[in-house]
Design a protein around this motif. Structure first.
Motif, PDB file in Angstrom:
ATOM      1  N   LYS A   5      -9.525  18.097  -2.127  1.00  9.66           N
ATOM      2  CA  LYS A   5      -9.615  16.675  -1.811  1.00  9.66           C
ATOM      3  C   LYS A   5      -9.077  15.823  -2.959  1.00  9.66           C
ATOM      4  O   LYS A   5      -9.396  16.041  -4.117  1.00  9.66           O
ATOM      5  CB  LYS A   5     -11.074  16.318  -1.531  1.00  9.66           C
ATOM      6  CG  LYS A   5     -11.260  14.889  -1.063  1.00  9.66           C
ATOM      7  CD  LYS A   5     -12.720  14.620  -0.726  1.00  9.66           C
ATOM      8  CE  LYS A   5     -12.906  13.171  -0.260  1.00  9.66           C
ATOM      9  NZ  LYS A   5     -14.329  12.888   0.070  1.00  9.66           N
ATOM     10  N   LEU A   6      -8.243  14.857  -2.590  1.00  7.65           N
ATOM     11  CA  LEU A   6      -7.652  13.975  -3.594  1.00  7.65           C
ATOM     12  C   LEU A   6      -8.651  12.911  -4.025  1.00  7.65           C
ATOM     13  O   LEU A   6      -9.409  12.392  -3.204  1.00  7.65           O
ATOM     14  CB  LEU A   6      -6.400  13.312  -3.030  1.00  7.65           C
ATOM     15  CG  LEU A   6      -5.218  14.251  -2.735  1.00  7.65           C
ATOM     16  CD1 LEU A   6      -4.128  13.527  -1.966  1.00  7.65           C
ATOM     17  CD2 LEU A   6      -4.666  14.831  -4.029  1.00  7.65           C
ATOM     18  N   THR A   7      -8.645  12.597  -5.295  1.00 12.45           N
ATOM     19  CA  THR A   7      -9.553  11.591  -5.848  1.00 12.45           C
ATOM     20  C   THR A   7      -8.769  10.328  -6.223  1.00 12.45           C
ATOM     21  O   THR A   7      -7.527  10.333  -6.266  1.00 12.45           O
ATOM     22  CB  THR A   7     -10.260  12.123  -7.098  1.00 12.45           C
ATOM     23  OG1 THR A   7      -9.274  12.352  -8.135  1.00 12.45           O
ATOM     24  CG2 THR A   7     -10.978  13.441  -6.792  1.00 12.45           C
ATOM     25  N   LEU A   8      -9.499   9.263  -6.507  1.00 16.69           N
ATOM     26  CA  LEU A   8      -8.860   8.021  -6.947  1.00 16.69           C
ATOM     27  C   LEU A   8      -8.049   8.257  -8.211  1.00 16.69           C
ATOM     28  O   LEU A   8      -6.947   7.698  -8.370  1.00 16.69           O
ATOM     29  CB  LEU A   8      -9.933   6.955  -7.196  1.00 16.69           C
ATOM     30  CG  LEU A   8      -9.428   5.596  -7.700  1.00 16.69           C
ATOM     31  CD1 LEU A   8      -8.473   4.963  -6.696  1.00 16.69           C
ATOM     32  CD2 LEU A   8     -10.597   4.662  -7.999  1.00 16.69           C
ATOM     33  N   LYS A   9      -8.567   9.111  -9.104  1.00 12.77           N
ATOM     34  CA  LYS A   9      -7.855   9.427 -10.343  1.00 12.77           C
ATOM     35  C   LYS A   9      -6.506  10.082 -10.036  1.00 12.77           C
ATOM     36  O   LYS A   9      -5.503   9.800 -10.707  1.00 12.77           O
ATOM     37  CB  LYS A   9      -8.714  10.353 -11.210  1.00 12.77           C
ATOM     38  CG  LYS A   9      -8.088  10.675 -12.561  1.00 12.77           C
ATOM     39  CD  LYS A   9      -9.006  11.568 -13.389  1.00 12.77           C
ATOM     40  CE  LYS A   9      -8.364  11.906 -14.724  1.00 12.77           C
ATOM     41  NZ  LYS A   9      -9.241  12.796 -15.539  1.00 12.77           N
ATOM     42  N   ASP A  10      -6.469  10.952  -9.014  1.00  9.72           N
ATOM     43  CA  ASP A  10      -5.212  11.597  -8.618  1.00  9.72           C
ATOM     44  C   ASP A  10      -4.191  10.552  -8.164  1.00  9.72           C
ATOM     45  O   ASP A  10      -3.009  10.612  -8.529  1.00  9.72           O
ATOM     46  CB  ASP A  10      -5.449  12.597  -7.482  1.00  9.72           C
ATOM     47  CG  ASP A  10      -6.272  13.795  -7.913  1.00  9.72           C
ATOM     48  OD1 ASP A  10      -6.117  14.228  -9.072  1.00  9.72           O
ATOM     49  OD2 ASP A  10      -7.066  14.294  -7.099  1.00  9.72           O
ATOM     50  N   TYR A  11      -4.649   9.598  -7.356  1.00 11.98           N
ATOM     51  CA  TYR A  11      -3.738   8.565  -6.853  1.00 11.98           C
ATOM     52  C   TYR A  11      -3.227   7.673  -7.978  1.00 11.98           C
ATOM     53  O   TYR A  11      -2.054   7.283  -7.999  1.00 11.98           O
ATOM     54  CB  TYR A  11      -4.436   7.715  -5.786  1.00 11.98           C
ATOM     55  CG  TYR A  11      -4.558   8.406  -4.449  1.00 11.98           C
ATOM     56  CD1 TYR A  11      -3.441   8.602  -3.644  1.00 11.98           C
ATOM     57  CD2 TYR A  11      -5.790   8.876  -3.997  1.00 11.98           C
ATOM     58  CE1 TYR A  11      -3.544   9.241  -2.416  1.00 11.98           C
ATOM     59  CE2 TYR A  11      -5.908   9.530  -2.776  1.00 11.98           C
ATOM     60  CZ  TYR A  11      -4.780   9.703  -1.981  1.00 11.98           C
ATOM     61  OH  TYR A  11      -4.878  10.344  -0.775  1.00 11.98           O
ATOM     62  N   ILE A  12      -4.098   7.359  -8.928  1.00 15.02           N
ATOM     63  CA  ILE A  12      -3.690   6.518 -10.058  1.00 15.02           C
ATOM     64  C   ILE A  12      -2.658   7.245 -10.918  1.00 15.02           C
ATOM     65  O   ILE A  12      -1.644   6.666 -11.337  1.00 15.02           O
ATOM     66  CB  ILE A  12      -4.916   6.114 -10.901  1.00 15.02           C
ATOM     67  CG1 ILE A  12      -5.813   5.162 -10.098  1.00 15.02           C
ATOM     68  CG2 ILE A  12      -4.478   5.458 -12.212  1.00 15.02           C
ATOM     69  CD1 ILE A  12      -7.130   4.837 -10.768  1.00 15.02           C
ATOM     70  N   LYS A  13      -2.879   8.535 -11.170  1.00 17.37           N
ATOM     71  CA  LYS A  13      -1.939   9.328 -11.969  1.00 17.37           C
ATOM     72  C   LYS A  13      -0.592   9.457 -11.277  1.00 17.37           C
ATOM     73  O   LYS A  13       0.444   9.633 -11.931  1.00 17.37           O
ATOM     74  CB  LYS A  13      -2.521  10.722 -12.242  1.00 17.37           C
ATOM     75  CG  LYS A  13      -3.651  10.728 -13.255  1.00 17.37           C
ATOM     76  CD  LYS A  13      -4.242  12.119 -13.427  1.00 17.37           C
ATOM     77  CE  LYS A  13      -3.260  13.097 -14.018  1.00 17.37           C
ATOM     78  NZ  LYS A  13      -3.852  14.428 -14.242  1.00 17.37           N
ATOM     79  N   ALA A  14      -0.594   9.381  -9.934  1.00 15.36           N
ATOM     80  CA  ALA A  14       0.653   9.529  -9.181  1.00 15.36           C
ATOM     81  C   ALA A  14       1.495   8.262  -9.186  1.00 15.36           C
ATOM     82  O   ALA A  14       2.675   8.293  -8.825  1.00 15.36           O
ATOM     83  CB  ALA A  14       0.341   9.932  -7.738  1.00 15.36           C
ATOM     84  N   MET A  15       0.902   7.140  -9.585  1.00 20.29           N
ATOM     85  CA  MET A  15       1.642   5.884  -9.594  1.00 20.29           C
ATOM     86  C   MET A  15       2.826   5.969 -10.567  1.00 20.29           C
ATOM     87  O   MET A  15       2.710   6.560 -11.632  1.00 20.29           O
ATOM     88  CB  MET A  15       0.736   4.727 -10.021  1.00 20.29           C
ATOM     89  CG  MET A  15      -0.424   4.407  -9.071  1.00 20.29           C
ATOM     90  SD  MET A  15       0.105   3.744  -7.486  1.00 20.29           S
ATOM     91  CE  MET A  15      -0.344   5.087  -6.390  1.00 20.29           C
ATOM     92  N   GLY A  16       3.941   5.389 -10.189  1.00 24.34           N
ATOM     93  CA  GLY A  16       5.084   5.367 -11.114  1.00 24.34           C
ATOM     94  C   GLY A  16       6.427   5.227 -10.429  1.00 24.34           C
ATOM     95  O   GLY A  16       7.055   4.161 -10.501  1.00 24.34           O
ATOM     96  N   PRO A  17       6.901   6.273  -9.729  1.00 27.50           N
ATOM     97  CA  PRO A  17       8.223   6.173  -9.087  1.00 27.50           C
ATOM     98  C   PRO A  17       8.319   5.006  -8.110  1.00 27.50           C
ATOM     99  O   PRO A  17       9.348   4.325  -8.046  1.00 27.50           O
ATOM    100  CB  PRO A  17       8.358   7.526  -8.365  1.00 27.50           C
ATOM    101  CG  PRO A  17       7.496   8.451  -9.148  1.00 27.50           C
ATOM    102  CD  PRO A  17       6.336   7.624  -9.607  1.00 27.50           C
ATOM    103  N   GLY A  18       7.256   4.750  -7.366  1.00 26.23           N
ATOM    104  CA  GLY A  18       7.264   3.627  -6.427  1.00 26.23           C
ATOM    105  C   GLY A  18       7.389   2.296  -7.139  1.00 26.23           C
ATOM    106  O   GLY A  18       8.079   1.377  -6.666  1.00 26.23           O
ATOM    107  N   ALA A  19       6.729   2.168  -8.292  1.00 26.93           N
ATOM    108  CA  ALA A  19       6.818   0.925  -9.075  1.00 26.93           C
ATOM    109  C   ALA A  19       8.236   0.707  -9.586  1.00 26.93           C
ATOM    110  O   ALA A  19       8.730  -0.430  -9.623  1.00 26.93           O
ATOM    111  CB  ALA A  19       5.831   0.979 -10.246  1.00 26.93           C
TER     112      ALA A  19
END
Length: 414
Positions: A5-19
């Motif tokens: 299961k993905l956590t909020l921390k996983d989603y935050i760490k994934a941020m970048g290419p979209g930005a």
């Protein structure tokens, strides 16, 4: 790594290419187009912007499955599974576009800085901004580019959203007019220009290159694709939020006066007597962030796209890669030094090439995403084929509009 299961921390760490992609979309051209839309037609362009951001998401989505699912960039897929000649042509399109529009990006950044330091030279700021972008790219650290762009996006959200809020829009009019699904003023050409500034040929190729850097060692592609979708989806919403805020501000403050907006800097100047210097400062901060993020994007993509298109050494410090990056940095500065901007002929050439390349990139991605020998389980299903078909039709309409505009520009020269 577990695919649990993905956590909020996983989603935050994934941020970048979209930005990075959001920051690439929102440049001085987008700020100017959004300002003009609001000044001329009030809130009525908001629904078109929303459609454009949805299309931009689905235009880039194939890059996730190609870059993370089969660990190849889209450009490599084009070169190896379609044609080396097509890969080279696409790079030439992007290179010409970078040269043509980079001068505008640098001018936008310079105008914003001149707002804070009156009397300074446009050329001086262009040189400073170009050197800054070159240094960041030459550090050859993806995380630095990612972090810089995330900061710039936050600056734009703060500056443009706060400016829109300060302008005091009527929420009822915003909703009823903004999502009336009518063509603003019946001007389909200007409406399509807002779509065209949001969806450009280099998006999916650049996004793919940054995904390869972010997920170079991916051991759980299905999990990482899910994270990438969340990152891209959030940042396309942020793109809508930022650009929509510019439309709202212009619609609220400029539209009732009947004044004309010809540039992003003109928008900042117009805000001062109407909302006060604070609004002009905020808008100029947002304009600078939009301009420098686009400058950085155009410099950073070439030491990845050039070697993959021409199948040469991908080391960023290789002489051919340094030469290409240096050209993207230096030529626009030279144009500003001698002409003050990109020559009209070069901009027309870039628009024409973009018009040809945009539907071509869509078709290429569509073909690649149906190659089961390349993508395996990540190949298109029926729903994805329908979506990509719709995106291809819409981008073809954008392309035809761009080519018609180019034709009119050429005729106007005679």
């Amino acid at each position: 790594m577990s695919e649990g299961k993905l956590t909020l921390k996983d989603y935050i760490k994934a941020m970048g290419p979209g930005a990075i992609m959001s920051a690439a979309i929102i440049g001085p051209g987008t700020v100017t187009t959004a300002s003009q839309q609001g000044a001329l037609y009030g809130f009525t362009s908001l629904w078109i912007l929303l459609v454009a951001c949805v299309i931009a998401y689905f235009f880039q989505e194939p890059a996730m499955r190609i870059s993370i699912g089969c660990k190849e960039s889209v450009m490599v897929g084009v070169r190896e599974h379609l044609s080396p000649g097509v890969a080279k042509f696409l790079w030439i399109v992007i290179f010409v576009g970078s040269i043509a529009f980079q001068a505008g990006n640098l001018s936008g950044a310079s105008m914003a800085l001149e707002y804070f330091v009156p009397g300074t030279s446009n050329l001086m700021w262009a040189v400073v901004m170009s050197l800054l972008a070159f240094i960041i790219v030459m550090l050859n650290r993806y995380k630095v580019i990612e972090n810089v762009n995330q900061v710039l996006i936050l600056m734009m959200v703060f500056a443009f959203v706060l400016t829109a809020f300060t302008s005091g829009p009527d929420i009822g009019d915003l909703v009823t007019e903004g999502f009336s699904f009518k063509i603003p003023g019946g001007n389909a050409v200007l409406a399509v220009s807002l779509l065209a500034t949001t969806v450009t040929p280099n998006l999916v190729l650049g996004y793919s290159a940054f995904l390869r850097k972010k997920y170079a060692d991916s051991q759980t592609p299905a999990r990482d694709i899910k994270l990438a979708k969340a990152d891209l989806g959030l940042n396309m919403f942020v793109t809508f939020l930022i650009t929509g805020s510019i439309i709202v501000c212009s619609a609220t403050v400029i539209h009732p006066t009947g004044k004309e907006i010809t540039s992003a800097a003109d928008m900042a100047t117009q805000l001062v007597p109407l909302l006060g210097r604070f609004a002009g400062i905020l808008f100029s901060i947002g304009l600078w962030a939009a301009a420098i993020s686009s400058v950085l994007y155009h410099v950073s993509i070439h030491n990845t796209l050039f070697p993959t298109a021409f199948h040469v050494d991908e080391d960023p410090k290789a002489k051919h890669n340094l030469a290409v990056v240096a050209a993207v940095v230096l030529i626009p500065v030279i144009l500003i030094a001698f002409l003050g901007q990109s020559p009209v002929q070069l901009i027309i050439a870039a628009q024409a090439l973009n018009g040809i390349a945009l539907p071509m990139v869509c078709v290429i991605c569509w073909i690649l995403c149906n190659k089961k020998d390349l993508l395996g389980t990540y190949a298109n299903n029926l729903r994805q084929n329908i979506v990509m078909g719709c995106v291809t039709v819409l981008t073809t309409i954008f392309a035809l509009n761009a080519l018609i505009s180019v034709g009119k520009s050429i005729l106007a020269m005679f």
